[in-house]
Design a protein around this motif. Sequence first.
Motif, PDB file in Angstrom:
ATOM      1  N   GLU A 266     -14.665   9.324   8.080  1.00 57.55           N
ATOM      2  CA  GLU A 266     -14.532   8.153   8.942  1.00 57.55           C
ATOM      3  C   GLU A 266     -14.729   7.179   7.089  1.00 57.55           C
ATOM      4  OE1 GLU A 266     -17.410   6.754  11.105  1.00 57.55           O
ATOM      5  OE2 GLU A 266     -17.715   8.388  12.035  1.00 57.55           O
ATOM      6  N   GLY A 267     -15.038   7.218   5.956  1.00 57.22           N
ATOM      7  CA  GLY A 267     -15.261   7.047   5.237  1.00 57.22           C
ATOM      8  C   GLY A 267     -13.489   6.951   4.240  1.00 57.22           C
ATOM      9  N   PHE A 268     -13.477   8.018   4.224  1.00 58.33           N
ATOM     10  CA  PHE A 268     -11.851   8.226   3.114  1.00 58.33           C
ATOM     11  C   PHE A 268     -10.458   8.395   4.082  1.00 58.33           C
ATOM     12  CE2 PHE A 268     -15.062  10.879   1.075  1.00 58.33           C
ATOM     13  CZ  PHE A 268     -14.918   9.788  -0.512  1.00 58.33           C
ATOM     14  N   GLY A 269     -10.503   8.749   5.712  1.00 56.70           N
ATOM     15  CA  GLY A 269      -9.609   8.366   7.029  1.00 56.70           C
ATOM     16  C   GLY A 269      -9.266   9.987   6.039  1.00 56.70           C
ATOM     17  N   VAL A 270      -7.797  10.449   6.599  1.00 58.08           N
ATOM     18  CA  VAL A 270      -6.700  11.979   6.878  1.00 58.08           C
ATOM     19  C   VAL A 270      -6.145  12.220   4.985  1.00 58.08           C
ATOM     20  CG1 VAL A 270      -4.791  12.995   7.127  1.00 58.08           C
ATOM     21  CG2 VAL A 270      -5.522  11.074   8.786  1.00 58.08           C
TER      22      VAL A 270
ATOM     23  N   ALA B 174      -4.346   1.891  19.083  1.00 54.45           N
ATOM     24  CA  ALA B 174      -4.842   0.716  17.702  1.00 54.45           C
ATOM     25  C   ALA B 174      -5.868   0.768  16.416  1.00 54.45           C
ATOM     26  CB  ALA B 174      -4.668  -0.317  18.248  1.00 54.45           C
ATOM     27  N   ASP B 175      -6.991   1.646  17.089  1.00 56.23           N
ATOM     28  CA  ASP B 175      -7.982   1.270  16.609  1.00 56.23           C
ATOM     29  C   ASP B 175      -7.871   3.188  15.492  1.00 56.23           C
ATOM     30  OD1 ASP B 175      -9.424  -1.073  16.987  1.00 56.23           O
ATOM     31  OD2 ASP B 175     -10.740  -0.166  17.964  1.00 56.23           O
ATOM     32  N   SER B 176      -6.963   3.283  16.427  1.00 56.27           N
ATOM     33  CA  SER B 176      -7.093   5.334  15.339  1.00 56.27           C
ATOM     34  C   SER B 176      -6.009   5.211  14.544  1.00 56.27           C
ATOM     35  CB  SER B 176      -7.679   6.069  16.700  1.00 56.27           C
ATOM     36  OG  SER B 176      -8.784   6.151  17.408  1.00 56.27           O
ATOM     37  N   SER B 177      -4.666   4.517  14.453  1.00 51.20           N
ATOM     38  CA  SER B 177      -4.110   4.368  14.081  1.00 51.20           C
ATOM     39  C   SER B 177      -3.834   4.083  12.376  1.00 51.20           C
ATOM     40  CB  SER B 177      -2.891   3.550  14.584  1.00 51.20           C
ATOM     41  OG  SER B 177      -2.888   2.156  14.841  1.00 51.20           O
ATOM     42  N   ALA B 178      -3.139   4.666  11.987  1.00 51.90           N
ATOM     43  CA  ALA B 178      -2.961   4.937  10.181  1.00 51.90           C
ATOM     44  C   ALA B 178      -1.476   5.166   9.662  1.00 51.90           C
ATOM     45  CB  ALA B 178      -3.792   5.463  10.144  1.00 51.90           C
ATOM     46  N   VAL B 179      -0.891   4.879   8.929  1.00 58.52           N
ATOM     47  CA  VAL B 179      -0.049   4.922   7.793  1.00 58.52           C
ATOM     48  C   VAL B 179      -0.211   5.702   7.035  1.00 58.52           C
ATOM     49  CG1 VAL B 179       2.018   4.291   7.081  1.00 58.52           C
ATOM     50  CG2 VAL B 179       1.161   2.847   8.665  1.00 58.52           C
ATOM     51  N   LEU B 180       0.426   7.512   7.473  1.00 52.34           N
ATOM     52  CA  LEU B 180       0.457   8.056   5.586  1.00 52.34           C
ATOM     53  C   LEU B 180       1.147   8.306   5.183  1.00 52.34           C
ATOM     54  CD1 LEU B 180      -1.339  11.422   7.383  1.00 52.34           C
ATOM     55  CD2 LEU B 180      -2.436   9.609   6.769  1.00 52.34           C
ATOM     56  N   VAL B 181       1.341   7.804   3.601  1.00 54.46           N
ATOM     57  CA  VAL B 181       2.138   7.874   2.101  1.00 54.46           C
ATOM     58  C   VAL B 181       2.542   9.359   1.798  1.00 54.46           C
ATOM     59  CG1 VAL B 181       3.160   6.555   1.245  1.00 54.46           C
ATOM     60  CG2 VAL B 181       2.023   5.447   2.843  1.00 54.46           C
ATOM     61  N   ALA B 182       3.418   9.755   1.475  1.00 48.21           N
ATOM     62  CA  ALA B 182       3.703  10.975   0.814  1.00 48.21           C
ATOM     63  C   ALA B 182       4.070  10.127  -0.948  1.00 48.21           C
ATOM     64  CB  ALA B 182       4.676  12.385   1.141  1.00 48.21           C
TER      65      ALA B 182
ATOM     66  N   THR C 143       0.833   9.893  -1.980  1.00 49.98           N
ATOM     67  CA  THR C 143       0.179   9.167  -2.047  1.00 49.98           C
ATOM     68  C   THR C 143      -1.056  10.330  -1.309  1.00 49.98           C
ATOM     69  OG1 THR C 143       0.407   7.587  -2.766  1.00 49.98           O
ATOM     70  CG2 THR C 143      -1.455   7.574  -2.387  1.00 49.98           C
ATOM     71  N   SER C 144      -0.953  10.423  -0.057  1.00 43.88           N
ATOM     72  CA  SER C 144      -1.690  10.822   1.226  1.00 43.88           C
ATOM     73  C   SER C 144      -1.907  12.512   1.385  1.00 43.88           C
ATOM     74  CB  SER C 144      -2.178   9.985   2.207  1.00 43.88           C
ATOM     75  OG  SER C 144      -1.749   8.214   2.340  1.00 43.88           O
TER      76      SER C 144
ATOM     77  N   GLY D  38      10.922   7.225  -3.178  1.00 43.43           N
ATOM     78  CA  GLY D  38      10.920   8.896  -2.740  1.00 43.43           C
ATOM     79  C   GLY D  38       9.649   8.845  -2.072  1.00 43.43           C
ATOM     80  N   GLU D  39       9.195   7.783  -2.059  1.00 44.48           N
ATOM     81  CA  GLU D  39       7.680   8.511  -0.479  1.00 44.48           C
ATOM     82  C   GLU D  39       7.844   7.960   0.179  1.00 44.48           C
ATOM     83  OE1 GLU D  39       5.972   4.364  -1.549  1.00 44.48           O
ATOM     84  OE2 GLU D  39       4.599   5.495  -3.197  1.00 44.48           O
ATOM     85  N   LEU D  40       7.363   8.619   1.042  1.00 45.00           N
ATOM     86  CA  LEU D  40       7.439   9.313   2.338  1.00 45.00           C
ATOM     87  C   LEU D  40       6.228   8.225   3.044  1.00 45.00           C
ATOM     88  CD1 LEU D  40       8.786  12.287   3.059  1.00 45.00           C
ATOM     89  CD2 LEU D  40      10.333  10.595   3.252  1.00 45.00           C
ATOM     90  N   SER D  41       6.747   7.895   4.327  1.00 41.36           N
ATOM     91  CA  SER D  41       5.162   7.204   4.824  1.00 41.36           C
ATOM     92  C   SER D  41       5.938   7.449   6.770  1.00 41.36           C
ATOM     93  CB  SER D  41       5.254   6.047   4.837  1.00 41.36           C
ATOM     94  OG  SER D  41       6.248   5.201   6.088  1.00 41.36           O
ATOM     95  N   ALA D  42       4.515   8.206   7.311  1.00 40.72           N
ATOM     96  CA  ALA D  42       4.462   8.142   8.347  1.00 40.72           C
ATOM     97  C   ALA D  42       3.433   7.568   9.340  1.00 40.72           C
ATOM     98  CB  ALA D  42       4.591   9.908   9.166  1.00 40.72           C
ATOM     99  N   ARG D  43       3.948   7.233  10.978  1.00 43.40           N
ATOM    100  CA  ARG D  43       2.932   6.544  11.337  1.00 43.40           C
ATOM    101  C   ARG D  43       1.755   7.743  12.396  1.00 43.40           C
ATOM    102  NH1 ARG D  43       5.777   0.913  13.136  1.00 43.40           N
ATOM    103  NH2 ARG D  43       6.748   0.072  11.251  1.00 43.40           N
TER     104      ARG D  43
END
Length: 106
Positions: A96-100, A37-45, A47-48, A8-13
């Motif tokens: 910068e330390g925690f992200g989004v 590339a340095d600014s990319s992340a994966v958010l997960v629901a 969790t994020s 049931g987790e979702l993720s987005a790039r």
Amino acid sequence: MIAESNLGELSARVVIMRRDATGAVVPMCGVGEAGLADSSAVLVAPTSVSHEVLRAIQRSSVPDECAGNPWFDQHRALVFIEGCCVVDGHELHYDEGFGVYTVEGE
């Protein structure tokens, strides 16, 4: 791109962006493809961020900087101004330390 796991987790790039001194939208970390590339992340629901926020991100368009690049053509942009970004009425924060992240209850 939003992917759903069997848990049931979702993720987005996403690419974390900001406005520079001229008002242009640029990657948070660096410039050009390396900056993407340095600014990319994966958010997960959940969790994020929440599932609702990830679905709102999915509805947003792929930025021009990413659309023509096969490495980033599924990424969505989150544009932060002074550490905040609003997605479909939800306030996201960037550190910068925690992200989004979102603040519980928002």
